[in-house]
Design an enzyme around this catalytic site. Structure first.
Site, PDB file in Angstrom:
ATOM      1  N   LYS A 180       0.870  -1.180   0.000  1.00  0.00           N
ATOM      2  CA  LYS A 180       0.000   0.000   0.000  1.00  0.00           C
ATOM      3  C   LYS A 180       0.896   1.216   0.000  1.00  0.00           C
ATOM      4  O   LYS A 180       2.028   1.166   0.471  1.00  0.00           O
ATOM      5  CB  LYS A 180      -0.853   0.019   1.277  1.00  0.00           C
TER       6      LYS A 180
HETATM    7  N1  GLU Z   1      -7.246   0.067  -3.051  1.00  0.00           N
HETATM    8  C1  GLU Z   1      -8.008  -1.127  -3.270  1.00  0.00           C
HETATM    9  C2  GLU Z   1      -8.025  -2.006  -2.031  1.00  0.00           C
HETATM   10  O1  GLU Z   1      -7.894  -1.533  -0.926  1.00  0.00           O
HETATM   11  C3  GLU Z   1      -7.593  -1.855  -4.538  1.00  0.00           C
HETATM   12  C4  GLU Z   1      -6.162  -2.306  -4.596  1.00  0.00           C
HETATM   13  C5  GLU Z   1      -5.742  -2.819  -5.974  1.00  0.00           C
HETATM   14  O2  GLU Z   1      -6.557  -2.830  -6.873  1.00  0.00           O
HETATM   15  O3  GLU Z   1      -4.570  -3.197  -6.083  1.00  0.00           O
HETATM   16  O4  GLU Z   1      -8.264  -3.179  -2.106  1.00  0.00           O
END
Ligand code: GLU
Length: 410
Positions: free
Chosen positions: A103
């Site tokens: 993240k």
């Molecule tokens: N931000 C989204 C999540 O928390 C998607 C992450 C992604 O598509 O890699 O799952």
């Protein structure tokens, strides 16, 4: 310790106990691979220098390249990004994608930036981290405060260093190597999981009363899906305020209204409603689809919903989780409920690597299948082990990561 980090680790240990993981294995699984923190300095439109801090935490790569969103929000800090990166590791494992977890984010309120400034911080961030991310290493995607346009800038800047590499980031615009159905994916997944939960309890989705917190990318598409399934969205709140209509809010009209009004507040034909009233509303299903940490020991007691679907990441704190459990509220955890987004991100990455485009019907049917199968796996495990759905999802996800780690060796 940061609240969200403590809460996440509490959930981890509940599952690790069931899996009989050793202390050393727990430390190995919880320790991130790499934590990146960089300066992101840009010239603002007025000529002044503005300096922000950017983060990327790469938590675990035992099951594949690391995957997770990029968040632009003032609350972004090292602890929050680590918590969310760790959640991504369990989430990709629960839906069995060949990925690890990561993240990132920048501590900034994107609403205070012009489009040009947003583009400059994105490109600057890529300049700082491009060597440590990529299609086989770590693939960012949208999260709070970012969207397809930000991903397009990310892709374009990354390609200045590495050549044509559309799979370096997902959630791109459909016109620029993005996938059909990616934008709606998280909300659609939340909708399908809500329907599956109700079906398991023999409660029809048609007419089910739903309160939804958040009308951003996740909340708005979840609302649309549930409205199409004939559920009644009776309460809705966002940053502008809240609305209540016991007959059910007309979601298609609200989507148009929110586009021009900037939010749901004062939508005609509805009463107004506060966030606390929404969380305590007399409904069948409560769906927090905004920030983390919204249900605490203080307000969990007043929840009247029978089902709580975690569309946001980490909306329920552990002490609130215990209260909800004691009240027999069925809580469907984030790492299952909101995994639709990363699932279609995976489809986008696959399409980019194969240079072959899927149509929307194919994307939706593959997404619906993965969500339904994953729900069933978690549901069966919960029955078998006589544990709540959250513990079952963590057991499934952490178990897969632990096995991959053991098989691969260190
Ligand atoms: N931000 C989204 C999540 O928390 C998607 C992450 C992604 O598509 O890699 O799952």
């Amino acid at each position: 310790m940061h609240d969200s980090l403590t809460s996440q680790q509490a959930y981890f240990h509940q599952a690790a106990d069931i899996l009989n993981l050793s202390q050393n294995m727990r430390v190995l699984l919880l320790t991130p691979q790499r934590e990146i923190k960089v300066q992101v300095a840009i010239e603002r439109d007025n000529g002044e220098i503005a300096t922000y801090v950017g983060y990327r935490v790469q938590h675990d790569k035992s099951r594949g390249p690391m995957k997770g969103g990029l968040r632009y929000h003032p609350a972004v800090d090292a602890a929050e990004v680590l918590t969310l990166a760790t959640l991504m590791t369990w989430k990709t494992a629960v839906v069995n994608l060949p990925y690890g977890g990561a993240k990132g984010g920048i501590s900034v309120d994107p609403r205070t930036l012009s489009a040009g400034e947003l583009e400059r911080i994105t490109r600057k961030f890529v300049d700082e981290i491009h060597d440590m991310v990529g299609p086989d290493k770590d693939i960012p995607a949208p999260d709070m405060g970012t969207n397809a346009q930000v991903m397009a800038w990310f892709n374009n800047q990354y390609e200045k260093f590495h050549g044509h590499q559309p799979a370096c980031v997902t959630g791109k615009p459909v016109e620029l190597h993005g996938s059909e159905g990616r934008e709606e994916a998280t909300g659609r997944g939340v909708g399908t999981i809500t329907a599956a939960t109700l079906a398991e309890h023999r409660q029809p989705i048609k007419g089910a009363k739903i309160a939804l917190q958040g009308f951003g990318n996740v909340g708005s598409f979840a609302a649309r899906y549930l409205y199409e399934q004939r559920a009644k969205i009776v309460g809705l709140t966002d940053m502008t305020g809240g609305i209540w209509n016991p007959e059910g809010i007309a979601i298609p009209e609200l989507l148009d209204y929110a586009k021009t009004a900037g939010g749901v507040a004062d939508f005609p034909g509805c009463d107004s409603l506060t966030n606390e009233e929404l969380l305590a509303a007399d409904v069948d299903v409560l769906i927090p689809a905004a920030l983390g940490g919204v249900l605490t020991a203080a307000n969990a007691k007043s929840v009247r919903a029978k089902y709580l679907i975690e569309a946001a990441n980490g909306p329920v704190m552990p002490d609130a989780d215990e209260i909800l459990l004691a009240k027999n509220v069925v809580v469907v955890p984030d790492i299952l409920a909101n995994a639709g987004g990363v699932t279609v991100s995976y489809f986008e990455w696959v399409q980019n690597r194969q240079h072959f485009k899927w149509d929307l019907t194919h994307v939706r049917s593959q997404l619906d299948k993965i969500m339904a199968d994953s729900f069933q796996r978690v549901w069966q495990l919960a029955q078998e082990k006589k544990v709540p759905l959250r513990t079952a999802a963590y057991v499934l996800g952490i178990g897969r990561v632990a096995r991959a780690t053991t098989l691969g060796g260190i």
